[in-house]
Design a protein around this motif. Structure first.
Motif, PDB file in Angstrom:
ATOM      1  N   PHE A  16      -5.605  -5.078   5.257  1.00  0.00           N
ATOM      2  CA  PHE A  16      -4.340  -5.803   5.344  1.00  0.00           C
ATOM      3  C   PHE A  16      -3.138  -4.866   5.420  1.00  0.00           C
ATOM      4  O   PHE A  16      -2.029  -5.324   5.703  1.00  0.00           O
ATOM      5  N   ARG A  17      -3.344  -3.593   5.197  1.00  0.00           N
ATOM      6  CA  ARG A  17      -2.263  -2.632   5.418  1.00  0.00           C
ATOM      7  C   ARG A  17      -2.191  -2.204   6.884  1.00  0.00           C
ATOM      8  O   ARG A  17      -1.181  -1.662   7.329  1.00  0.00           O
ATOM      9  N   LEU A  18      -3.270  -2.440   7.610  1.00  0.00           N
ATOM     10  CA  LEU A  18      -3.289  -2.143   9.037  1.00  0.00           C
ATOM     11  C   LEU A  18      -2.577  -3.249   9.816  1.00  0.00           C
ATOM     12  O   LEU A  18      -2.468  -4.381   9.343  1.00  0.00           O
ATOM     13  N   ASP A  19      -2.090  -2.918  11.004  1.00  0.00           N
ATOM     14  CA  ASP A  19      -1.638  -3.940  11.935  1.00  0.00           C
ATOM     15  C   ASP A  19      -2.763  -4.953  12.111  1.00  0.00           C
ATOM     16  O   ASP A  19      -3.943  -4.593  12.153  1.00  0.00           O
ATOM     17  N   PRO A 101       1.633  -8.930  25.802  1.00  0.00           N
ATOM     18  CA  PRO A 101       2.105  -7.670  25.205  1.00  0.00           C
ATOM     19  C   PRO A 101       1.958  -7.683  23.682  1.00  0.00           C
ATOM     20  O   PRO A 101       2.060  -8.733  23.045  1.00  0.00           O
ATOM     21  N   LYS A 102       1.732  -6.497  23.113  1.00  0.00           N
ATOM     22  CA  LYS A 102       1.643  -6.362  21.659  1.00  0.00           C
ATOM     23  C   LYS A 102       3.033  -6.119  21.077  1.00  0.00           C
ATOM     24  O   LYS A 102       3.905  -5.620  21.775  1.00  0.00           O
ATOM     25  N   PRO A 103       3.242  -6.479  19.794  1.00  0.00           N
ATOM     26  CA  PRO A 103       2.312  -7.125  18.858  1.00  0.00           C
ATOM     27  C   PRO A 103       2.128  -8.598  19.208  1.00  0.00           C
ATOM     28  O   PRO A 103       3.045  -9.256  19.689  1.00  0.00           O
ATOM     29  N   ILE A 115      -0.755 -16.218  13.094  1.00  0.00           N
ATOM     30  CA  ILE A 115      -0.127 -16.616  14.347  1.00  0.00           C
ATOM     31  C   ILE A 115      -0.615 -15.646  15.404  1.00  0.00           C
ATOM     32  O   ILE A 115      -0.562 -14.431  15.209  1.00  0.00           O
ATOM     33  N   ASN A 116      -1.131 -16.187  16.504  1.00  0.00           N
ATOM     34  CA  ASN A 116      -1.583 -15.297  17.568  1.00  0.00           C
ATOM     35  C   ASN A 116      -1.060 -15.767  18.916  1.00  0.00           C
ATOM     36  O   ASN A 116      -0.931 -16.968  19.169  1.00  0.00           O
ATOM     37  N   ARG A 117      -0.737 -14.816  19.750  1.00  0.00           N
ATOM     38  CA  ARG A 117      -0.407 -15.085  21.148  1.00  0.00           C
ATOM     39  C   ARG A 117      -1.158 -14.073  22.018  1.00  0.00           C
ATOM     40  O   ARG A 117      -0.605 -13.394  22.870  1.00  0.00           O
ATOM     41  N   ALA A 265       7.756 -17.194  11.029  1.00  0.00           N
ATOM     42  CA  ALA A 265       7.547 -18.568  11.482  1.00  0.00           C
ATOM     43  C   ALA A 265       7.930 -18.779  12.937  1.00  0.00           C
ATOM     44  O   ALA A 265       7.332 -19.620  13.629  1.00  0.00           O
ATOM     45  N   GLN A 266       8.902 -18.038  13.423  1.00  0.00           N
ATOM     46  CA  GLN A 266       9.382 -18.257  14.788  1.00  0.00           C
ATOM     47  C   GLN A 266       8.670 -17.389  15.824  1.00  0.00           C
ATOM     48  O   GLN A 266       9.038 -17.407  17.005  1.00  0.00           O
ATOM     49  N   GLU A 267       7.676 -16.628  15.405  1.00  0.00           N
ATOM     50  CA  GLU A 267       6.893 -15.876  16.377  1.00  0.00           C
ATOM     51  C   GLU A 267       6.165 -16.853  17.302  1.00  0.00           C
ATOM     52  O   GLU A 267       5.562 -17.821  16.859  1.00  0.00           O
TER      53      GLU A 267
END
Length: 342
Positions: A16-19, A101-103, A115-117, A265-267
């Motif tokens: 959880f410390r990793l991206d 694109p990341k993140p 949340i994922n895109r 929340a707005q990601e």
């Protein structure tokens, strides 16, 4: 208890410390290595499990890994080794694509949510199929298919047909993803006219492939939780008319009410985990009332413990799947669910 179950609580703080996406990639690779080293072998049986007959298939148990965790079919044998009765890989598209694109993946630990895109990042259907040809697991393997991001909706049917043909020889079932919020315009395919055209084409091709390969590979459709009553009724009408083999309810949500005020929340993207549970269950219940009795529903969305899985079954699911819950609870969640879901 497997060694991976024992050590995950110690590894979780570091992960959880990793991206979030780096942690995801590392976890899948770790599962492959752990399986090769024999670290996934359980000391004893996991719960009162037994085969479940559905859609002409024999599932070792009612718990599956949802699509999105293993996008490239890299660790199918490992997921089966920790107790999953089914593994859904993908989403896979005709051509490889890098995704958005990341993140593009974010944790909301306070809400036990993600949340994922991601945008259907995957190595392409041919790469995954070549891996699945070498699998040894007894778990049922589903192949989740979609369209390439640059394929217009008018040409989407061809993308799905292509993936169906390529995956058919190696898949136990095929899931048609028309509900991800992360490919522009994809959810428009859930409109009654569009979904009727798509499913009719896929069912026709399924019948032809059955003759060619001498086997029936069930065809399921994965739907969104963000459907109103009229949309649910329209989809159920099409599914019944076209005799789809099953439904997967549900994908991620674009609603943010449950995480209002959170810094992320707005990601943009789909919200999964605990916040989607209630809405997912309501959609599942609605479809169960409208679909033909013999048409099974796989329930996914917000399962963080055994009780959540039981609730999903009571809502009408024949099988359940997890993804976000595995991120927060680790492989011990598999054992907990299998001890409660019969």
């Amino acid at each position: 208890m497997t060694l991976i179950e024992k050590f995950y609580p110690m590894m979780k703080p570091w992960l959880f410390r990793l991206d979030a996406e780096r942690a995801h990639t590392f976890t899948v690779k770790m599962m492959v290595i752990a399986h090769r080293l024999g670290m996934l072998k359980s000391v004893g049986p996991i719960g009162p499990v037994g085969p479940v007959g559905l859609m002409g298939l024999s599932f070792p148990n009612r718990l599956g890994l949802a699509a999105g965790m293993d996008k490239s079919a890299s660790a199918v044998d490992a997921w089966g080794a920790i107790g999953f009765g089914s593994v859904e890989v993908g989403t896979l598209t005709p051509r490889p694509q890098p995704g958005n694109p990341k993140p593009r993946l974010f944790r909301l630990p306070e809400h036990e949510a993600l949340i994922n895109r991601m945008g259907f990042n995957n190595p392409g259907i041919h790469s995954a199929v070549s891996k699945l040809q070498r699998r040894r697991t007894k778990a049922i393997v589903g192949v989740n298919i979609g369209k390439n991001f640059d394929t217009p909706n008018e040409g989407a049917v061809n993308d799905y047909l292509y993936c169906l043909k390529v995956a058919y020889p190696v898949a136990d079932y095929i899931a048609v993803n028309i509900s991800s919020p992360n490919t522009k315009g994809l959810r428009d395919l859930q409109a009654e006219g569009a979904v009727r055209q798509l499913i009719a084409a896929l069912k026709t091709e399924q019948a032809a492939l059955k003759k060619e390969h001498g086997k029936t590979v069930p065809l399921l459709v994965k739907i969104a939780p963000d459907l109103n009553d009229m949309q649910i009724e329209a989809l159920a009408r099409v599914f019944n008319e076209q005799n789809i083999d099953g439904v997967i309810a549900t994908n991620t949500t674009i609603d943010r009410e449950a995480v209002t005020g959170h810094a992320l929340a707005q990601e943009t993207g789909g919200l999964s985990g605990a916040p989607v549970r209630e809405r997912s269950n309501l959609v599942l219940q609605a479809f169960r009332m409208l679909l033909k009795e013999q048409m099974p529903i796989i329930g996914v969305g917000g399962i963080l413990n055994g009780a959540d899985a039981v609730e999903k079954m009571k809502a009408g699911a024949a099988l359940v799947q997890v993804y976000s819950g595995l991120v927060y609870r680790g492989p011990g969640l598999v054992r907990e669910i299998l001890e409660q879901v019969k």
